[in-house]
Design a protein around this motif. Structure first.
Motif, PDB file in Angstrom:
ATOM      1  N   ARG A 479      49.821  27.337  40.565  1.00  0.00           N
ATOM      2  CA  ARG A 479      48.879  28.120  41.102  1.00  0.00           C
ATOM      3  C   ARG A 479      49.089  29.525  40.377  1.00  0.00           C
ATOM      4  O   ARG A 479      50.154  30.213  40.368  1.00  0.00           O
ATOM      5  CB  ARG A 479      48.905  28.213  42.752  1.00  0.00           C
ATOM      6  CG  ARG A 479      47.523  28.316  43.249  1.00  0.00           C
ATOM      7  CD  ARG A 479      47.778  27.775  44.638  1.00  0.00           C
ATOM      8  NE  ARG A 479      48.049  26.519  45.156  1.00  0.00           N
ATOM      9  CZ  ARG A 479      48.780  26.051  45.859  1.00  0.00           C
ATOM     10  NH1 ARG A 479      49.280  26.945  46.665  1.00  0.00           N
ATOM     11  NH2 ARG A 479      48.842  24.921  46.121  1.00  0.00           N
ATOM     12  N   LEU A 480      47.914  30.265  40.103  1.00  0.00           N
ATOM     13  CA  LEU A 480      47.653  31.543  39.755  1.00  0.00           C
ATOM     14  C   LEU A 480      47.236  32.283  40.454  1.00  0.00           C
ATOM     15  O   LEU A 480      46.166  32.209  40.849  1.00  0.00           O
ATOM     16  CB  LEU A 480      47.023  31.374  38.164  1.00  0.00           C
ATOM     17  CG  LEU A 480      47.164  32.708  37.218  1.00  0.00           C
ATOM     18  CD1 LEU A 480      48.530  32.973  36.778  1.00  0.00           C
ATOM     19  CD2 LEU A 480      46.068  32.521  36.082  1.00  0.00           C
ATOM     20  N   VAL A 482      45.353  35.255  40.873  1.00  0.00           N
ATOM     21  CA  VAL A 482      44.574  36.296  40.095  1.00  0.00           C
ATOM     22  C   VAL A 482      44.201  37.568  40.555  1.00  0.00           C
ATOM     23  O   VAL A 482      43.952  37.186  41.828  1.00  0.00           O
ATOM     24  CB  VAL A 482      43.374  35.372  39.645  1.00  0.00           C
ATOM     25  CG1 VAL A 482      42.451  36.283  38.685  1.00  0.00           C
ATOM     26  CG2 VAL A 482      43.759  34.226  38.718  1.00  0.00           C
ATOM     27  N   HIS A 483      44.531  38.704  40.247  1.00  0.00           N
ATOM     28  CA  HIS A 483      44.456  39.720  41.084  1.00  0.00           C
ATOM     29  C   HIS A 483      42.749  40.490  40.541  1.00  0.00           C
ATOM     30  O   HIS A 483      42.691  40.939  39.733  1.00  0.00           O
ATOM     31  CB  HIS A 483      45.304  40.924  40.500  1.00  0.00           C
ATOM     32  CG  HIS A 483      46.743  40.538  40.713  1.00  0.00           C
ATOM     33  ND1 HIS A 483      47.416  40.684  41.565  1.00  0.00           N
ATOM     34  CD2 HIS A 483      47.277  39.389  40.069  1.00  0.00           C
ATOM     35  CE1 HIS A 483      48.588  40.024  41.701  1.00  0.00           C
ATOM     36  NE2 HIS A 483      48.576  39.250  40.555  1.00  0.00           N
ATOM     37  N   HIS A 484      41.931  39.806  41.395  1.00  0.00           N
ATOM     38  CA  HIS A 484      40.484  40.420  41.099  1.00  0.00           C
ATOM     39  C   HIS A 484      40.373  41.663  41.465  1.00  0.00           C
ATOM     40  O   HIS A 484      41.128  42.294  42.392  1.00  0.00           O
ATOM     41  CB  HIS A 484      39.512  39.396  41.613  1.00  0.00           C
ATOM     42  CG  HIS A 484      39.156  38.065  40.729  1.00  0.00           C
ATOM     43  ND1 HIS A 484      38.703  38.273  39.486  1.00  0.00           N
ATOM     44  CD2 HIS A 484      39.524  36.821  40.918  1.00  0.00           C
ATOM     45  CE1 HIS A 484      38.679  37.215  39.069  1.00  0.00           C
ATOM     46  NE2 HIS A 484      39.114  36.191  39.825  1.00  0.00           N
ATOM     47  N   GLN A 486      40.216  44.444  40.290  1.00  0.00           N
ATOM     48  CA  GLN A 486      40.912  45.529  39.639  1.00  0.00           C
ATOM     49  C   GLN A 486      40.085  46.380  38.722  1.00  0.00           C
ATOM     50  O   GLN A 486      39.082  45.786  38.497  1.00  0.00           O
ATOM     51  CB  GLN A 486      42.133  44.855  38.931  1.00  0.00           C
ATOM     52  CG  GLN A 486      43.184  44.340  39.782  1.00  0.00           C
ATOM     53  CD  GLN A 486      44.556  44.395  39.290  1.00  0.00           C
ATOM     54  OE1 GLN A 486      44.852  44.996  38.245  1.00  0.00           O
ATOM     55  NE2 GLN A 486      45.570  43.886  40.060  1.00  0.00           N
ATOM     56  N   VAL A 487      40.698  47.201  38.163  1.00  0.00           N
ATOM     57  CA  VAL A 487      39.991  48.262  37.335  1.00  0.00           C
ATOM     58  C   VAL A 487      39.471  47.301  36.145  1.00  0.00           C
ATOM     59  O   VAL A 487      40.147  46.441  35.561  1.00  0.00           O
ATOM     60  CB  VAL A 487      40.855  49.055  36.480  1.00  0.00           C
ATOM     61  CG1 VAL A 487      40.342  50.457  36.553  1.00  0.00           C
ATOM     62  CG2 VAL A 487      42.363  48.917  37.063  1.00  0.00           C
ATOM     63  N   PRO A 488      38.047  47.405  35.754  1.00  0.00           N
ATOM     64  CA  PRO A 488      37.674  46.832  34.643  1.00  0.00           C
ATOM     65  C   PRO A 488      38.324  47.048  33.296  1.00  0.00           C
ATOM     66  O   PRO A 488      38.709  48.122  33.267  1.00  0.00           O
ATOM     67  CB  PRO A 488      36.175  47.209  34.518  1.00  0.00           C
ATOM     68  CG  PRO A 488      36.007  48.109  35.617  1.00  0.00           C
ATOM     69  CD  PRO A 488      37.143  48.213  36.342  1.00  0.00           C
ATOM     70  N   PHE A 489      38.593  45.982  32.611  1.00  0.00           N
ATOM     71  CA  PHE A 489      39.666  46.028  31.512  1.00  0.00           C
ATOM     72  C   PHE A 489      39.504  47.331  30.739  1.00  0.00           C
ATOM     73  O   PHE A 489      40.415  47.854  30.431  1.00  0.00           O
ATOM     74  CB  PHE A 489      39.407  44.789  30.642  1.00  0.00           C
ATOM     75  CG  PHE A 489      40.547  44.469  29.745  1.00  0.00           C
ATOM     76  CD1 PHE A 489      40.386  44.745  28.606  1.00  0.00           C
ATOM     77  CD2 PHE A 489      41.602  43.747  30.248  1.00  0.00           C
ATOM     78  CE1 PHE A 489      41.269  44.506  27.540  1.00  0.00           C
ATOM     79  CE2 PHE A 489      42.630  43.477  29.521  1.00  0.00           C
ATOM     80  CZ  PHE A 489      42.747  43.973  28.281  1.00  0.00           C
ATOM     81  N   PRO A 490      38.115  47.620  30.196  1.00  0.00           N
ATOM     82  CA  PRO A 490      38.200  48.698  29.045  1.00  0.00           C
ATOM     83  C   PRO A 490      38.499  49.837  29.572  1.00  0.00           C
ATOM     84  O   PRO A 490      39.056  50.752  28.796  1.00  0.00           O
ATOM     85  CB  PRO A 490      36.678  48.695  28.349  1.00  0.00           C
ATOM     86  CG  PRO A 490      36.284  47.300  29.042  1.00  0.00           C
ATOM     87  CD  PRO A 490      36.855  46.939  30.297  1.00  0.00           C
ATOM     88  N   LEU A 492      41.140  50.520  31.683  1.00  0.00           N
ATOM     89  CA  LEU A 492      42.399  50.517  31.610  1.00  0.00           C
ATOM     90  C   LEU A 492      43.051  51.889  31.089  1.00  0.00           C
ATOM     91  O   LEU A 492      42.710  51.721  29.721  1.00  0.00           O
ATOM     92  CB  LEU A 492      43.052  49.427  31.678  1.00  0.00           C
ATOM     93  CG  LEU A 492      44.584  49.308  32.167  1.00  0.00           C
ATOM     94  CD1 LEU A 492      44.241  48.889  33.739  1.00  0.00           C
ATOM     95  CD2 LEU A 492      45.313  48.190  31.418  1.00  0.00           C
TER      96      LEU A 492
END
Ligand code: FAD
Lengths: 495, 397
Positions: A479-480, A482-484, A486-490, A492
């Motif tokens: 099981r993973l 997932v840390h939803h 969070q800061v949108p990727f770009p 970061l």
């Protein structure tokens, strides 16, 4: 030490399991009678015993494969076994499992001197490989003291070492290829007569996996040419500190001896009584330092070792004058375990590793712990690589003494980790150090290790109850989280 | 493509977690000097360890070096040289081969497992990694192994990460074994040895002395190496190390007098030559695809013959017969040639693709179905979303 709760439903089907296995292998290859099974109830860690449901002795890879597939389909646990010399309980049977013995897989299949390797079945003993190639001037380097009895399959599973691994490495450094069978019955071939793998180093991870990943059915091992010359020095010291200092100085001088072993007073006394190796009985510590290579290398190396030993306060320094004498020097060391067996009803061999520089500190601590517990300890070490083998002497007939011995052993191993070392240098975790794994690893570390297990044996049928204190289900480990949100990727900061 | 440059393990965990949450495949880089090895990945972002740099613990008497994964290799090598020590596995620097000015990191050395000439005598990178810390494709920091030479506690995950090309985890810290530097290095060069005679020459030489490197170079390879450019045939170079290395090279030379021309190089020249051989200088200027083949040593002559390379093609037989490096401009079916010569006992890696970009040829040697499936399961467990260098080694790995 608690083993996982046996599965009653499986045990209830024992007769069916036995006849099922009998149909898969040559006649006479399944042991199911009480007396026959008793032979397999323990390994080199004799404090623990358990009779398995059955023992099966396949004679070839196909039989191993069908037996494993049979067990896989029915959820039957399997404990692989070689010579049964494991000192960590790695080959301890399970009440609801079968033992798969390599006893009939005992042929040297090929000696290929042109490629400097030998191909052997897993039940071939360690020494038999060297014996088979010795006349041609070759040998197999890893040399555990149990080499007459232990098998190459067991060596692979435990990543066994020996007194010469300081220079020549452990099993893992001397292995070129494997054939192995997964619990599903699928056969894998890894490596061959060449070096290094094409991608993930499966050879490397199977080595030392303690029978938890697959059953080894064939090994291709490297052969080395015997060195032109080899000589050993025996150096006696008043106490451990001076001997430990000498070890550090030899390494510090840029020498890598072929082997560098240390024994303390009690070990010297026991070994001398057993082997008459000529060890000085008044010594507090003894070093055996072996140098090999060209005649010139040996001449120079031995002279340097003698010089350093003398400078470190050795009271006696002797170089072997013949091959026979060299072997006599080693005889006491190589028989240290049985020698202790003669002076104590039972003994328990520990196997921690520490950074070399902490050797004398560790020895002091061991003698304090010994005094506190009232249990005698003799010490032998692979000093060159900081691998300790304290031998705790006890009497299993005295109630509570085994438990006190285990507690003392655990204290020593925890101290090894505290000093920057590890729980086991060559004997494996097995059942013995299983519950100490979290002294060295946190939950995330252990989960990552167990994920490897999941990739090989998702149902956990191969040698369960060994190595890992808690077995997680593979579905759970997969099981993973997932840390939803969070800061949108770009956005970061560091991208 | 954007580049994340975390400075701590925590930041790196964040980067991977975010990548997992947003399905962003990452190129995993140290200094990027070996980025050209492997299949093209589908990565849209990249992460580098180069800001996680520095030696953590180096104790010469323990023969152990721990460093952050992004530490430039030359910094470590300088620190080791100051104490007359070195890595035994001679990591190959491929800057020249790839015409790249980047700085290789120790993490990259581990991730690629490219071991130099001493490998057959002293082991590969995989034999010297004692322990590591890394962030897996799950965005979790984990460790394995330790800082001592002898250790069998738990699975040997050090072997798993070595040579995994960043597809399972991003290394953050590595602990490697080091060895004393030999006092002297001497080289015996035997001019006129052909590929057919190579293994026999290595065998004969090992009867008279233990050499720590044995390489055959074709004349085209020799001409790329200043020290050996005057030799106009192919030649074997043997390296001796130790207190009396130069004398050992001379003794060995006696065994070949009259059969081959003999040249002796002393320490300085030897070190220079072996650094060039290690870094494949003899292939750097060659056009075409560069292959690395590992094979059973006795099959090497048949393999090289099977390649049918033109006479002016550069080629080196390293590892005392166990490894072949060569450049190919003719589209040779290397794997079939290997199979014909060595059967299952070998594998071939396309280290540098030809000028036509990345060809159809698989980069890493194809595996049996069972082994491939097992490797995919391992990848899946360590990197379930496939965010770390996805597809770099095989389609799903
Ligand atoms: C007196 C004595 C001295 C020793 N000295 C040393 C020493 O110097 N160095 C050292 O490293 N060890 C030493 N040992 C420990 C032991 O001998 C080694 O661990 C050895 O490798 C075990 O081999 P074995 O064939 O007896 O295996 P076993 O004890 O039968 O099994 C050991 C483990 O290997 C697994 N296994 C066995 N065969 C296979 C196979 N074919 N496929 C998959 N898994 C398999 C088993 O499941 C078990 O987990 C010593 C032991 C004794 C009793």
């Amino acid at each position: 030490m608690r083993m996982p709760e046996p599965d009653r439903a499986i045990i209830a089907r024992r007769a069916e399991v036995v006849s099922g296995l009998e149909a898969l292998v040559a006649p006479g290859s399944v042991i199911s009678d009480r007396t026959g099974l008793r032979v397999y109830e323990t390994d080199g860690l004799t404090a623990y015993r358990q009779v398995p449901m059955a023992v099966v002795l396949p004679a070839n890879t196909d039989e191993v494969s069908t037996v494993l597939r049979f067990c896989h389909d029915r959820g039957i646990k399997v404990v692989p076994r070689g010579g049964g010399t494991s000192l960590s309980g790695g080959a301890l049977p399970l009440a609801d499992g079968i033992v798969l013995s390599a006893a009939k897989l005992n042929r040297v299949l090929e000696i290929d001197l042109a490629n400097q390797c030998a191909v052997v079945q897993p039940g071939v003993t360690n020494l038999a490989i060297t014996d088979a190639v010795s006349d041609a001037g070759y040998y197999y380097a890893p040399d555990p003291s149990s080499q007459i009895a232990c098998t190459i399959g067991g060596n692979v599973a435990e990543n066994a070492g020996g007194v010469h691994c300081l220079k020549y490495g452990l099993t893992t450094n001397n292995l070129l290829g494997l054939e192995a069978v997964l619990i599903t019955g699928e056969v894998i071939r890894i490596g061959g007569k060449h070096f290094d793998s094409e991608a993930y180093d499966l050879l490397g991870i199977i080595t030392g996996s303690e029978g938890l990943l697959c059953v080894v059915t064939e090994a291709t091992v490297r052969l080395l040419r015997k060195p032109q010359a080899v000589q050993a020095v025996l150096a006696a010291f008043p106490d451990n500190t001076q001997a430990g200092d000498c070890v550090a100085r030899i390494i510090g001088a840029g020498l890598i001896p072929a082997g560098m072993e240390m024994m303390d007073g009690p070990a010297i006394a026991a070994a001398e009584a057993f082997c008459h190796a000529g060890y000085p009985l008044d010594a507090g510590a003894l070093l055996i330092v072996e140098v090999d290579g060209s005649a010139q290398d040996v001449l120079v190396g031995i002279a340097r070792v003698k010089e350093i030993a003398t400078a470190c306060g050795a009271t006696e320094v002797r170089a072997s004058r013949s091959e026979d004498e060299r072997l006599v020097f080693w005889s006491g060391r190589k028989n240290a375990f049985p020698a202790i067996g003669r002076i104590s009803p039972d003994y328990y061999v520990m196997d921690g590793t520490i950074p070399r520089r902490r050797l004398s500190e560790m020895l002091r601590l061991i003698s304090e712990l010994s005094a506190q517990s009232g249990l005698r300890i003799a010490n032998v070490f692979h000093a060159g690589d900081g691998n300790l083998h304290p031998m705790i002497m006890y009497d299993s007939a005295v109630p509570g003494e085994l438990e006190r011995t285990e507690a003392l052993g655990a204290e020593i191993l925890k101290a090894c980790v505290r000093m920057g070392g590890v729980l086991t240098g060559e004997h494996g975790v097995g059942i013995e150090k299983r519950d100490l794994m979290d002294v060295m690893f946190d939950a995330v570390d252990l989960d990552h290790q167990q994920r490897l297990k999941c990739a090989f044996d998702a149902d956990g049928l191969l040698n369960p109850g060994k190595v890992f204190p808690v077995l997680h289900r593979c579905a759970e480990l997969g099981r993973l989280h997932v840390h939803h949100g969070q800061v949108p990727f770009p956005d970061l900061p560091r991208f | 493509m954007q580049l994340a440059e975390p400075t701590t393990e925590e930041e790196l965990c964040d980067v991977v977690r975010v990548a997992v949450a947003h399905d962003v495949p990452l190129d995993v880089l140290g200094g990027g000097t070996k980025r050209a090895i492997g299949r093209p990945t589908v990565a849209t972002q990249a992460v580098t360890t180069r800001r996680m740099s520095g030696i953590i613990d180096y104790d010469p008497t323990e023969l152990v070096m721990s460093a952050h994964a992004g530490t430039p290799l030359h910094i470590i090598q300088t620190a080791l040289a100051e104490r007359a020590q070195q890595f035994a596995f001679e990591p190959r620097g491929l800057n020249r081969l790839f015409n790249d000015a980047g700085e290789e990191t120790v993490g990259g050395v581990v991730a690629t497992n490219l071991s130099g000439p001493r490998r057959f005598a002293a082991g590969a990178v995989r034999d010297h990694l004692l322990g590591f810390r890394a962030v897996s494709g799950r965005g979790e920091l984990f460790k394995s192994g330790g800082r001592v030479v002898k250790n069998v506690t738990g699975y040997d995950l050090s072997k798993l990460v070595t040579g995994s090309f960043g597809t399972l985890a991003v290394l953050t810290e590595v602990t490697l074994r080091v060895v004393p530097r030999p006092a002297e290095t001497g080289t015996l060069v035997l001019g006129g040895v052909g590929v057919d005679a190579t293994v026999a020459v290595f065998d004969a030489a090992s009867q008279v002395g233990a050499f720590t490197a044995g390489v055959l170079l074709t004349s085209a390879s020799l001409s790329a190496l200043p020290r050996l450019a005057t030799i106009d045939h192919s030649a074997v170079a043997l390296r001796f190390e130790g207190d009396a290395a130069s004398a050992a090279a001379r003794v060995a030379a006696q065994a070949f007098v009259g059969r081959y021309s003999t040249t002796i190089l002393e320490t300085e020249e030897s070190l220079d030559l072996w650094a060039q051989i290690r870094d494949l200088r003899y292939l750097a200027g060659a056009p075409g695809a560069v292959w690395r083949v590992s094979l059973a040593r006795a099959t090497v002559a048949a393999f090289v013959a099977g390649l049918g390379l033109p006479a002016d093609a550069p080629l080196g037989v390293d590892w005392a017969g166990g490894q072949v490096w060569f450049a190919d401009t003719g589209g040779i079916d290397v794997r079939n040639v290997l199979k014909a010569a060595a059967g299952p006992d070998g594998h071939a890696t396309l280290i540098r693709a030809g000028s036509d970009g990345r060809p159809e040829t698989p980069v890493f040697h194809p595996q049996s179905d069972v082994v491939a499936a097992l490797s995919r399961r391992i990848k899946h467990h360590f990197d379930p979303k496939g965010v770390l260098n996805p597809g770099r080694m095989y389609a799903d790995i």
